[in-house]
Design an enzyme around this catalytic site. Sequence first.
Site, PDB file in Angstrom:
ATOM      1  N   MET A  12       0.875  -1.165   0.000  1.00  0.00           N
ATOM      2  CA  MET A  12       0.000   0.000   0.000  1.00  0.00           C
ATOM      3  C   MET A  12       0.915   1.218   0.000  1.00  0.00           C
ATOM      4  SD  MET A  12      -3.018   1.252  -0.117  1.00  0.00           S
ATOM      5  CE  MET A  12      -4.268   0.107   0.483  1.00  0.00           C
ATOM      6  N   ALA A  42       3.153  -5.913  -7.819  1.00  0.00           N
ATOM      7  CA  ALA A  42       1.748  -5.644  -8.128  1.00  0.00           C
ATOM      8  C   ALA A  42       1.623  -4.668  -9.286  1.00  0.00           C
ATOM      9  CB  ALA A  42       1.037  -5.102  -6.892  1.00  0.00           C
ATOM     10  N   ASN A  43       2.427  -3.608  -9.278  1.00  0.00           N
ATOM     11  CA  ASN A  43       2.365  -2.616 -10.357  1.00  0.00           C
ATOM     12  C   ASN A  43       2.631  -3.252 -11.724  1.00  0.00           C
ATOM     13  OD1 ASN A  43       1.982  -0.632  -8.430  1.00  0.00           O
ATOM     14  ND2 ASN A  43       4.111   0.057  -8.451  1.00  0.00           N
ATOM     15  N   GLU A 137      12.235  -6.492  -4.440  1.00  0.00           N
ATOM     16  CA  GLU A 137      11.464  -6.213  -3.217  1.00  0.00           C
ATOM     17  C   GLU A 137      10.968  -7.485  -2.545  1.00  0.00           C
ATOM     18  OE1 GLU A 137       9.920  -1.652  -3.989  1.00  0.00           O
ATOM     19  OE2 GLU A 137       8.476  -3.265  -4.267  1.00  0.00           O
ATOM     20  N   ASN A 181      16.965   1.645 -14.258  1.00  0.00           N
ATOM     21  CA  ASN A 181      17.049   3.069 -14.563  1.00  0.00           C
ATOM     22  C   ASN A 181      18.487   3.563 -14.421  1.00  0.00           C
ATOM     23  OD1 ASN A 181      17.518   3.611 -11.825  1.00  0.00           O
ATOM     24  ND2 ASN A 181      15.364   4.084 -11.414  1.00  0.00           N
ATOM     25  N   GLY A 222      14.064   8.392 -18.321  1.00  0.00           N
ATOM     26  CA  GLY A 222      13.085   9.451 -18.085  1.00  0.00           C
ATOM     27  C   GLY A 222      12.784  10.229 -19.346  1.00  0.00           C
ATOM     28  N   THR A 248       6.066   7.888 -10.105  1.00  0.00           N
ATOM     29  CA  THR A 248       6.256   6.748  -9.199  1.00  0.00           C
ATOM     30  C   THR A 248       6.177   5.399  -9.906  1.00  0.00           C
ATOM     31  OG1 THR A 248       5.295   8.030  -7.392  1.00  0.00           O
ATOM     32  CG2 THR A 248       5.469   5.667  -7.066  1.00  0.00           C
ATOM     33  N   ASP A 252       7.720   0.614 -13.516  1.00  0.00           N
ATOM     34  CA  ASP A 252       6.954  -0.627 -13.419  1.00  0.00           C
ATOM     35  C   ASP A 252       6.013  -0.781 -14.607  1.00  0.00           C
ATOM     36  OD1 ASP A 252       8.167  -1.228 -10.992  1.00  0.00           O
ATOM     37  OD2 ASP A 252       6.619  -0.209  -9.828  1.00  0.00           O
TER      38      ASP A 252
END
Length: 317
Positions: A12, A42-43, A137, A181, A222, A248, A252
């Site tokens: 979350m 999840a993303n 992660e 990145n 970017g 953010t 992903d």
Amino acid sequence: MGRVFVAGSINMDVVATAKRYPRIGETVAGDAVLYFPGGKGANQAIAAAKLGATTTLIGRLGKDAFGGELKAFLAAQGIDLSFVQETSDAHTGTAVITVVDADNTIVVIPGANAHVSVADVAAPVLTKGDIAVSQFEIPLPTISAFFERARAAGATTILNPAPAIEFDAGMLELADILILNESELGFFTETELHGTDAPARFIEAVRSLQSGKDKIICVTLGKRGVLAFINGEPLIVPSRTVNAVDTTGAGDCFVGAIAAQLAGRKSIREALAYANAAASICVQRMGAAPSMPTAAEVEAVIAESHEQRMQVAAKPT
């Protein structure tokens, strides 16, 4: 058609927006606090699913309010959650994010994500043509076991080594595609890189990571687009100029889009252009998971870009 399997984190995201970042020891007034589903695993699964891929997520949630909300949200995205387990040993993963002028700082508290085990990734059955995706992660031994099983099954493996931490070089050998990145590239190559550096500096850094021409390496830059190494040769995919609101989930989104395109039997060059367009939509919205675009939205952007190029080409010189 192949399927996408993502082994990764579910968080979350607690997002605070402000005019500027506080200095050490300083308190600044924020503008808003927002709650969004997130976590790199999840993303990426949401991005792949919304872009049309049959997607399975492997991960863990805590038995708490955040866990219940996240499970309901993920199910609504059409993701197979058969291999998402609840654990009473830890809270649901949480990310505390500060957003200032579309850029962000993030503190991640792993919680249940730290309990994703080798046994968890042994349960799904992968086959040739599937795409296996993971990030940093969840525990590294779990990722290695997941990729070893994927490789044995003939699946393509995509590693997003974020956040940047030390890892065994053997894991790099298990990744068919590496997506990172510029800051992560600098960390892993021990090179100080800046967004204003000439492309040659990034190319040199990527070459030091390559262990063979078969490995594809993509560096997201970017506003400057994407630098990819395919068959040992560099390719620059330019970015789209957009009004970024929140970056953010952009990385992903890019990873999930690449996975979805490859599962759909697209070439890596086609996948790169598509993923670049998808990420450009993502950054124009707040939040990570909710900002992932649909296939229809990406196709509309690509069609618009094609039309603009045709109009420019048709103008008399």
